[in-house]
Design a protein around this motif. Structure first.
Motif, short mmCIF file in Angstrom:
data_model
loop_
_atom_site.label_atom_id
_atom_site.label_comp_id
_atom_site.label_asym_id
_atom_site.label_seq_id
_atom_site.Cartn_x
_atom_site.Cartn_y
_atom_site.Cartn_z
N ALA A 157 -7.40 -6.09 13.15
CA ALA A 157 -8.22 -7.28 12.95
C ALA A 157 -9.62 -6.92 12.49
O ALA A 157 -10.20 -7.58 11.63
N ALA A 158 -10.19 -5.84 13.06
CA ALA A 158 -11.54 -5.42 12.68
C ALA A 158 -11.61 -5.00 11.21
O ALA A 158 -12.62 -5.20 10.54
N ALA A 159 -10.53 -4.43 10.71
CA ALA A 159 -10.50 -4.00 9.32
C ALA A 159 -10.50 -5.18 8.36
O ALA A 159 -11.04 -5.09 7.25
N GLY A 160 -9.92 -6.30 8.79
CA GLY A 160 -9.89 -7.49 7.94
C GLY A 160 -9.22 -7.20 6.61
O GLY A 160 -8.20 -6.53 6.53
N ARG A 161 -9.86 -7.70 5.53
CA ARG A 161 -9.31 -7.52 4.19
C ARG A 161 -10.08 -6.47 3.40
O ARG A 161 -9.86 -6.30 2.20
N ARG A 179 -1.21 0.81 8.69
CA ARG A 179 0.13 0.73 8.11
C ARG A 179 0.16 -0.16 6.89
O ARG A 179 -0.67 -1.06 6.74
N GLY A 180 1.14 0.08 6.04
CA GLY A 180 1.42 -0.80 4.92
C GLY A 180 0.24 -1.04 4.00
O GLY A 180 -0.44 -0.10 3.58
N GLU A 181 -0.02 -2.30 3.73
CA GLU A 181 -1.08 -2.67 2.78
C GLU A 181 -2.45 -2.23 3.28
O GLU A 181 -3.31 -1.82 2.50
N LEU A 182 -2.65 -2.26 4.59
CA LEU A 182 -3.93 -1.81 5.15
C LEU A 182 -4.11 -0.31 4.92
O LEU A 182 -5.21 0.15 4.63
N ALA A 183 -3.04 0.45 5.03
CA ALA A 183 -3.13 1.89 4.77
C ALA A 183 -3.59 2.15 3.34
O ALA A 183 -4.37 3.09 3.08
N GLU A 184 -3.14 1.33 2.41
CA GLU A 184 -3.51 1.53 1.02
C GLU A 184 -4.97 1.16 0.76
O GLU A 184 -5.51 1.51 -0.29
N ARG A 185 -5.59 0.48 1.71
CA ARG A 185 -7.03 0.20 1.63
C ARG A 185 -7.85 1.17 2.48
O ARG A 185 -9.03 0.96 2.70
N THR A 186 -7.20 2.22 2.96
CA THR A 186 -7.86 3.19 3.83
C THR A 186 -8.03 4.52 3.09
O THR A 186 -7.11 4.98 2.41
N VAL A 187 -9.21 5.11 3.24
CA VAL A 187 -9.51 6.39 2.60
C VAL A 187 -9.87 7.40 3.70
O VAL A 187 -10.73 7.13 4.54
N THR A 188 -9.20 8.55 3.69
CA THR A 188 -9.56 9.65 4.58
C THR A 188 -10.23 10.74 3.75
O THR A 188 -9.98 10.85 2.54
N ARG A 227 -21.44 -1.04 -1.50
CA ARG A 227 -20.49 -2.04 -1.01
C ARG A 227 -19.15 -1.89 -1.73
O ARG A 227 -18.65 -2.85 -2.33
N PRO A 228 -18.55 -0.72 -1.71
CA PRO A 228 -17.26 -0.57 -2.41
C PRO A 228 -16.19 -1.44 -1.76
O PRO A 228 -16.11 -1.54 -0.54
N ARG A 229 -15.37 -2.05 -2.60
CA ARG A 229 -14.32 -2.93 -2.10
C ARG A 229 -12.95 -2.29 -2.17
O ARG A 229 -12.00 -2.77 -1.55
N THR A 230 -12.81 -1.23 -2.95
CA THR A 230 -11.53 -0.55 -3.10
C THR A 230 -11.75 0.96 -3.01
O THR A 230 -12.89 1.45 -3.12
#
Length: 265
Positions: A157-161, A179-188, A227-230
């Protein structure tokens, strides 16, 4: 953008303000889980088997004061997490010297993982404590597994969109895996040290000093007002900030990994 950081072993010696109160912490959904860990930690630290307590918390014979401090956590004075954590990453972040606008952004966007609290924001007031994520507590068990079940819905929930920049170390990263779509918005981020050996560039994974590099990276983003969005925008921003960044191939549904290459530690 949500930025996830590990805590630090180094902490301020004492708080300077009011006692801890769960009602004043961010992510209040975690309060029941926090209370269980706090009860177990204070009971263990105040118990008669000091050797077992020290072993569970990774303390040496000379660190008995850490147990005494843990035993009194509910009565201890607190400090904002932005001042409490004093380790290498936080020294490099230099929160107190950030411009006011960058400090406000940091307080909104940064979450710090914790073996005791699950996750806190920079402005959350907490007492100095000793509770590594590798600890196993009575009635709670292994903290890594305990928080894995508690954190998922809250951090989802904290990650939002938005974008997630995950700079946690391995043990803390294991407590929540997007997981899933949220993982694809995550950068390590992996930090690589490049040096020349016999005229040939050689790279190695940085361990201790990767914390300082990550602290400087976050500071640069905050000062720049980025403010990167992707993930793609984040990589571009880091390059504009003069960081050497290389992307690694990732499978669908997995977090994107970038390598941050440094020549100086």
């Amino acid at each position: 953008m949500l930025i996830l950081l590990p805590p630090s072993e180094g902490k301020a010696d004492a708080g300077t303000g009011r006692r801890w109160s769960p009602d004043r912490l961010s992510l209040p959904e975690l309060n029941p889980a926090r209370e269980r860990v706090l009860d177990a930690l204070t009971a263990l630290s105040a118990g008669p088997d000091e050797a077992a307590a020290r072993a569970a918390l990774g303390l040496s014979e000379g660190q008995r004061g850490e147990l005494r401090r843990n035993a009194r956590l509910r009565e201890a004075a607190t400090a904002p997490a932005e001042r409490l954590y004093t380790g290498v990453l936080y020294e490099a972040l230099e929160f107190a010297s950030l411009p006011a606008a960058a400090q406000r952004t940091a307080r909104r966007s940064i979450l710090i993982s914790s073996g005791l609290w699950g996750a806190v924001r920079l402005a959350d007031r907490i007492p100095p404590y000793r509770c590594p994520i590798g600890a196993r507590l009575p009635e709670v068990g292994a903290l890594s597994a305990y928080w894995r079940s508690e954190l998922a819905p809250v951090l989802d929930a904290a990650a939002g969109r938005g974008l997630v920049l995950d700079l946690r170390s391995g043990a803390y990263a294991a407590t929540w895996t997007p997981r899933g779509e949220l993982a694809e918005r995550t950068v390590t981020v992996r930090v690589l040290h490049e040096r020349e050996v016999d005229g040939v560039p050689v790279r190695s994974v940085v361990s201790h000093f990767n914390k300082a590099t990550k602290g400087r990276l976050v500071r640069d983003l905050l000062v720049a007002g980025a403010r990167p969005r992707t993930a793609t925008e984040l990589v571009g921003t880091l390059r504009e900030l003069k960081h050497t960044v290389e992307e690694q191939a990732t499978a669908p549904g997995r977090a994107r990994q970038v390598d941050l290459v440094v020549t100086d530690l």
